[in-house]
Enzyme design. Sequence first.
Site, PDB file in Angstrom:
ATOM      1  N   GLN A  50       0.820  -1.220   0.000  1.00 52.51           N
ATOM      2  CA  GLN A  50       0.000   0.000   0.000  1.00 52.51           C
ATOM      3  C   GLN A  50       0.852   1.268   0.000  1.00 52.51           C
ATOM      4  O   GLN A  50       0.330   2.352  -0.273  1.00 52.51           O
ATOM      5  CB  GLN A  50      -0.943   0.017   1.212  1.00 52.51           C
ATOM      6  CG  GLN A  50      -2.046  -1.018   1.095  1.00 52.51           C
ATOM      7  CD  GLN A  50      -3.024  -0.909   2.244  1.00 52.51           C
ATOM      8  OE1 GLN A  50      -2.781  -1.466   3.301  1.00 52.51           O
ATOM      9  NE2 GLN A  50      -4.108  -0.180   2.054  1.00 52.51           N
ATOM     10  N   CYS A  94     -11.006   0.144   3.254  1.00 53.40           N
ATOM     11  CA  CYS A  94      -9.572   0.002   2.989  1.00 53.40           C
ATOM     12  C   CYS A  94      -9.016   1.345   2.524  1.00 53.40           C
ATOM     13  O   CYS A  94      -9.645   2.017   1.701  1.00 53.40           O
ATOM     14  CB  CYS A  94      -9.360  -1.055   1.905  1.00 53.40           C
ATOM     15  SG  CYS A  94      -7.638  -1.288   1.453  1.00 53.40           S
ATOM     16  N   LEU A  95      -7.848   1.716   3.042  1.00 55.63           N
ATOM     17  CA  LEU A  95      -7.240   2.998   2.661  1.00 55.63           C
ATOM     18  C   LEU A  95      -6.927   3.053   1.169  1.00 55.63           C
ATOM     19  O   LEU A  95      -6.857   4.132   0.600  1.00 55.63           O
ATOM     20  CB  LEU A  95      -5.956   3.238   3.476  1.00 55.63           C
ATOM     21  CG  LEU A  95      -6.140   3.360   4.997  1.00 55.63           C
ATOM     22  CD1 LEU A  95      -4.781   3.489   5.679  1.00 55.63           C
ATOM     23  CD2 LEU A  95      -7.030   4.538   5.352  1.00 55.63           C
ATOM     24  N   HIS A 136      -7.310  -9.267   6.358  1.00 56.29           N
ATOM     25  CA  HIS A 136      -7.402  -8.165   5.387  1.00 56.29           C
ATOM     26  C   HIS A 136      -6.002  -7.805   4.871  1.00 56.29           C
ATOM     27  O   HIS A 136      -5.785  -7.683   3.664  1.00 56.29           O
ATOM     28  CB  HIS A 136      -8.080  -6.960   6.064  1.00 56.29           C
ATOM     29  CG  HIS A 136      -8.230  -5.756   5.190  1.00 56.29           C
ATOM     30  ND1 HIS A 136      -9.451  -5.276   4.787  1.00 56.29           N
ATOM     31  CD2 HIS A 136      -7.308  -4.925   4.639  1.00 56.29           C
ATOM     32  CE1 HIS A 136      -9.270  -4.211   4.011  1.00 56.29           C
ATOM     33  NE2 HIS A 136      -7.980  -3.973   3.915  1.00 56.29           N
ATOM     34  N   HIS A 140      -3.841  -8.366   1.149  1.00 57.34           N
ATOM     35  CA  HIS A 140      -3.058  -7.373   0.394  1.00 57.34           C
ATOM     36  C   HIS A 140      -1.724  -7.973  -0.060  1.00 57.34           C
ATOM     37  O   HIS A 140      -1.273  -7.741  -1.175  1.00 57.34           O
ATOM     38  CB  HIS A 140      -2.785  -6.125   1.238  1.00 57.34           C
ATOM     39  CG  HIS A 140      -3.956  -5.199   1.350  1.00 57.34           C
ATOM     40  ND1 HIS A 140      -4.848  -5.001   0.335  1.00 57.34           N
ATOM     41  CD2 HIS A 140      -4.371  -4.406   2.370  1.00 57.34           C
ATOM     42  CE1 HIS A 140      -5.773  -4.127   0.721  1.00 57.34           C
ATOM     43  NE2 HIS A 140      -5.509  -3.753   1.955  1.00 57.34           N
TER      44      HIS A 140
HETATM   45 NI    NI Z   1      -6.706  -2.500   3.071  1.00 50.41          NI
END
Ligand code: NI
Length: 186
Positions: A50, A94-95, A136, A140
């Site tokens: 991310q 989610c960001l 979660h 990713h």
């Molecule tokens: Ni996320």
Amino acid sequence: MIMPIHLYGTRVWETPARRVTKFDDRLVGLIRDMFETMHNADGIGLAANQVGLPMSLAVMDISVMEDYESEKPLVVINPEILESSGTYTMEEGCLSVPGVRDEVVRADSLRVRFVDGNFDKVEKELTGMWARVFQHEYDHLQQKFFVNRLAAVKRQMLKPKLAKIKRNEIKTRYPVLSASDEKAGS
Ligand code: NI
């Protein structure tokens, strides 16, 4: 240092996360920056991809949630899910997928193995919110988002919103990098 969060549709998501093999000061610095980036965005979990780094690493801190105030932050390196059982449904966001929230079915109890923030190998049971956040972030690291776990009909309905995320048309309170930003930059 606060890093921009790479949104759904950016290039980093095409690259499998590599196992972390160097446990050095650079890694310590990266972990610190990831916590800062996550807290700045009011997130409870953040995976290295991310922030544009396809490495098997995530940080989590659920102490902002009611009933979890006394929980310590968790660093998770090279995670494995050894066993999972039960299911329960809970709304997630989610960001990297701003403006989207939906109910996701996941296991409610896990047996996991990872290297922690002290660079010690640990094996433990996770339940409730910890199991939720762990799965979660683990997703990713497999190049997946919670939207990949929704039923096909729901995913279809989300398509216009996901297209907006790629074009950076969703406002966020934190710095981001979108697919269209990448195109403009290259
Ligand atoms: Ni996320």
